[in-house]
Design an enzyme around this catalytic site. Structure first.
Site, PDB file in Angstrom:
ATOM      1  N   SER A 143     -47.063 -41.324  21.448  1.00 41.35           N
ATOM      2  CA  SER A 143     -47.387 -40.135  20.656  1.00 41.35           C
ATOM      3  C   SER A 143     -47.493 -38.936  21.593  1.00 41.35           C
ATOM      4  O   SER A 143     -47.848 -39.087  22.769  1.00 41.35           O
ATOM      5  CB  SER A 143     -48.731 -40.335  19.951  1.00 41.35           C
ATOM      6  N   TYR A 156     -57.215 -43.306  20.497  1.00 50.59           N
ATOM      7  CA  TYR A 156     -55.790 -43.262  20.157  1.00 50.59           C
ATOM      8  C   TYR A 156     -54.968 -42.665  21.301  1.00 50.59           C
ATOM      9  O   TYR A 156     -53.959 -43.239  21.724  1.00 50.59           O
ATOM     10  CB  TYR A 156     -55.615 -42.440  18.876  1.00 50.59           C
ATOM     11  N   LYS A 160     -52.147 -44.494  23.635  1.00 52.82           N
ATOM     12  CA  LYS A 160     -50.759 -44.020  23.696  1.00 52.82           C
ATOM     13  C   LYS A 160     -50.374 -43.611  25.123  1.00 52.82           C
ATOM     14  O   LYS A 160     -49.220 -43.743  25.526  1.00 52.82           O
ATOM     15  CB  LYS A 160     -50.561 -42.857  22.719  1.00 52.82           C
ATOM     16  N   ILE A 189     -45.711 -36.479  11.937  1.00 53.76           N
ATOM     17  CA  ILE A 189     -44.678 -37.048  11.066  1.00 53.76           C
ATOM     18  C   ILE A 189     -45.315 -37.431   9.728  1.00 53.76           C
ATOM     19  O   ILE A 189     -46.410 -38.026   9.703  1.00 53.76           O
ATOM     20  CB  ILE A 189     -44.068 -38.318  11.728  1.00 53.76           C
TER      21      ILE A 189
HETATM   22  P1  NAP Z   1     -48.360 -46.168   9.078  1.00 55.07           P
HETATM   23  O1  NAP Z   1     -47.587 -45.512   7.988  1.00 55.07           O
HETATM   24  O2  NAP Z   1     -49.852 -46.227   8.995  1.00 55.07           O
HETATM   25  O3  NAP Z   1     -47.769 -47.651   9.293  1.00 55.07           O
HETATM   26  C1  NAP Z   1     -48.346 -48.493  10.231  1.00 55.07           C
HETATM   27  C2  NAP Z   1     -47.612 -49.815  10.262  1.00 55.07           C
HETATM   28  O4  NAP Z   1     -48.239 -50.633  11.278  1.00 55.07           O
HETATM   29  C3  NAP Z   1     -47.752 -50.594   8.945  1.00 55.07           C
HETATM   30  O5  NAP Z   1     -46.581 -51.357   8.769  1.00 55.07           O
HETATM   31  C4  NAP Z   1     -48.940 -51.535   9.236  1.00 55.07           C
HETATM   32  O6  NAP Z   1     -48.986 -52.721   8.448  1.00 55.07           O
HETATM   33  C5  NAP Z   1     -48.630 -51.866  10.687  1.00 55.07           C
HETATM   34  N1  NAP Z   1     -49.787 -52.431  11.387  1.00 55.07           N
HETATM   35  C6  NAP Z   1     -51.052 -51.930  11.491  1.00 55.07           C
HETATM   36  N2  NAP Z   1     -51.827 -52.788  12.186  1.00 55.07           N
HETATM   37  C7  NAP Z   1     -51.031 -53.829  12.531  1.00 55.07           C
HETATM   38  C8  NAP Z   1     -51.230 -55.034  13.253  1.00 55.07           C
HETATM   39  N3  NAP Z   1     -52.433 -55.364  13.756  1.00 55.07           N
HETATM   40  N4  NAP Z   1     -50.192 -55.886  13.419  1.00 55.07           N
HETATM   41  C9  NAP Z   1     -48.972 -55.591  12.903  1.00 55.07           C
HETATM   42  N5  NAP Z   1     -48.711 -54.471  12.208  1.00 55.07           N
HETATM   43  C10 NAP Z   1     -49.733 -53.604  12.025  1.00 55.07           C
HETATM   44  O7  NAP Z   1     -48.074 -45.466  10.502  1.00 55.07           O
HETATM   45  P2  NAP Z   1     -46.861 -44.512  10.969  1.00 55.07           P
HETATM   46  O8  NAP Z   1     -47.269 -43.110  10.794  1.00 55.07           O
HETATM   47  O9  NAP Z   1     -45.586 -45.000  10.414  1.00 55.07           O
HETATM   48  O10 NAP Z   1     -46.925 -44.784  12.564  1.00 55.07           O
HETATM   49  C11 NAP Z   1     -46.058 -45.701  13.202  1.00 55.07           C
HETATM   50  C12 NAP Z   1     -46.268 -45.556  14.707  1.00 55.07           C
HETATM   51  O11 NAP Z   1     -45.972 -44.207  15.092  1.00 55.07           O
HETATM   52  C13 NAP Z   1     -47.690 -45.832  15.163  1.00 55.07           C
HETATM   53  O12 NAP Z   1     -47.683 -46.477  16.418  1.00 55.07           O
HETATM   54  C14 NAP Z   1     -48.271 -44.446  15.308  1.00 55.07           C
HETATM   55  O13 NAP Z   1     -49.348 -44.417  16.222  1.00 55.07           O
HETATM   56  C15 NAP Z   1     -47.073 -43.683  15.803  1.00 55.07           C
HETATM   57  N6  NAP Z   1     -47.154 -42.244  15.604  1.00 55.07           N
HETATM   58  C16 NAP Z   1     -47.205 -41.722  14.356  1.00 55.07           C
HETATM   59  C17 NAP Z   1     -47.291 -40.351  14.180  1.00 55.07           C
HETATM   60  C18 NAP Z   1     -47.333 -39.696  12.835  1.00 55.07           C
HETATM   61  O14 NAP Z   1     -47.459 -38.463  12.787  1.00 55.07           O
HETATM   62  N7  NAP Z   1     -47.237 -40.433  11.741  1.00 55.07           N
HETATM   63  C19 NAP Z   1     -47.323 -39.516  15.308  1.00 55.07           C
HETATM   64  C20 NAP Z   1     -47.271 -40.082  16.573  1.00 55.07           C
HETATM   65  C21 NAP Z   1     -47.173 -41.456  16.712  1.00 55.07           C
HETATM   66  P3  NAP Z   1     -49.741 -52.688   6.973  1.00 55.07           P
HETATM   67  O15 NAP Z   1     -48.815 -51.947   6.081  1.00 55.07           O
HETATM   68  O16 NAP Z   1     -49.913 -54.146   6.608  1.00 55.07           O
HETATM   69  O17 NAP Z   1     -51.043 -51.973   7.169  1.00 55.07           O
END
Ligand code: NAP
Length: 248
Positions: A143, A156, A160, A189
């Site tokens: 991130s 967090y 990261k 995002i």
């Molecule tokens: P999200 O919509 O909350 O989705 C998270 C995913 O991770 C879901 O499939 C969830 O499964 C799964 N998960 C959570 N805990 C888990 C575990 N213990 N074992 C296996 N799977 C697990 O998140 P997102 O926004 O798509 O983020 C995806 C990645 O991008 C993350 O690493 C996040 O930190 C990173 N990121 C996101 C943003 C942003 O702005 N969104 C920015 C920077 C980085 P369930 O559906 O079963 O809960």
């Protein structure tokens, strides 16, 4: 070497959000996509169907990245069914925000265990197979805040930042075996993770985006697809920011 007609791809946290977009960006004829999620996701079956519509094979598994035993089973299933692993995307991640002085130890541990230890465990198991086949692509989802820090996200941003160190170390250790290891650093995002943020925090984040808008999961997925492709063969140990210029 990789077989250009058959690819086995593992995506953690692939059921929804950025992970789902990554599964779909990588899906196509000849691909077998294994994704996991935890604790439960009603979107998982829909994601499997979307991968199949794109021409791939799909296997969604409810299993946590924090369990070495479960991740070994998850990865071994892919190897036993397809004979290889071409791509691992360590995408699963959570937030448990709070100011440092008030942060509970359990919130620190939960974030570290999923975001950082989970990537370590999956990399360790998958890399053993990739080393034998002398080919692999590993892509970690870090991130922007892993580079800049962010008030309220000591756990967090720490996880990261750790993922960036893991990326660079794994890149150095695995390069001689034909394995590249890179990271994408998304900014803000649209996903369930950011939808859960209070409006004030969302608006404050958006004000920091020179391109003036939130990104879409596909913006990140396209970069992951490039890093997973043959076109990125000479790139390793890098962090590619996908943030609309949030960090320049
Ligand atoms: P999200 O919509 O909350 O989705 C998270 C995913 O991770 C879901 O499939 C969830 O499964 C799964 N998960 C959570 N805990 C888990 C575990 N213990 N074992 C296996 N799977 C697990 O998140 P997102 O926004 O798509 O983020 C995806 C990645 O991008 C993350 O690493 C996040 O930190 C990173 N990121 C996101 C943003 C942003 O702005 N969104 C920015 C920077 C980085 P369930 O559906 O079963 O809960």
């Amino acid at each position: 070497m990789s077989d250009p007609t058959q690819k086995t791809i593992l995506v953690t946290g692939g059921s929804r959000g950025i992970g789902r977009a990554i599964c779909l960006a990588l899906a196509g004829p000849g691909t077998s996509i294994y994704f996991n999620y935890y604790p439960d996701d009603p979107m998982a079956r829909d994601t499997e169907q979307a991968i199949v519509r794109a021409g791939g094979r799909a296997t969604g598994t409810c299993a946590s990245v924090t369990s070495e035993e479960d991740m070994t089973k998850f990865i071994e299933q892919a190897v036993s069914e397809t004979g290889r692993i071409d791509v691992l995307v360590n995408n699963a991640g959570i937030t448990r925000d709070g100011l440092l002085v008030r942060m509970k130890e359990e919130d620190w541990d939960a974030v570290m265990n999923i975001n950082l230890k989970g990537a370590f465990l999956c990399t360790k198991v998958a890399a053993r197979h990739m080393m034998k086949q002398r080919y692999g692509r590993i892509i970690n989802t870090t991130s922007v805040v892993g580079v800049t820090g962010n008030a309220g996200q000591a756990n967090y941003s720490g996880s990261k930042a750790g993922l960036i160190g893991l990326t660079k170390t794994a890149a150095k250790e695995l390069a001689s075996r034909g394995i590249t290891v890179n990271a994408v650093a998304p900014g803000f995002i649209e996903s369930d993770m950011t939808a859960a943020m209070p409006d004030k925090a969302r608006n404050a984040m958006l004000e920091q985006v020179p391109l003036g808008r939130a990104g879409q999961p596909e913006d990140v997925a396209h970069v992951v697809a490039f890093l997973a492709s043959e076109k990125a063969a000479y790139i390793t140990g890098q962090v590619i920011h996908v943030s609309g210029g949030m960090y320049i």
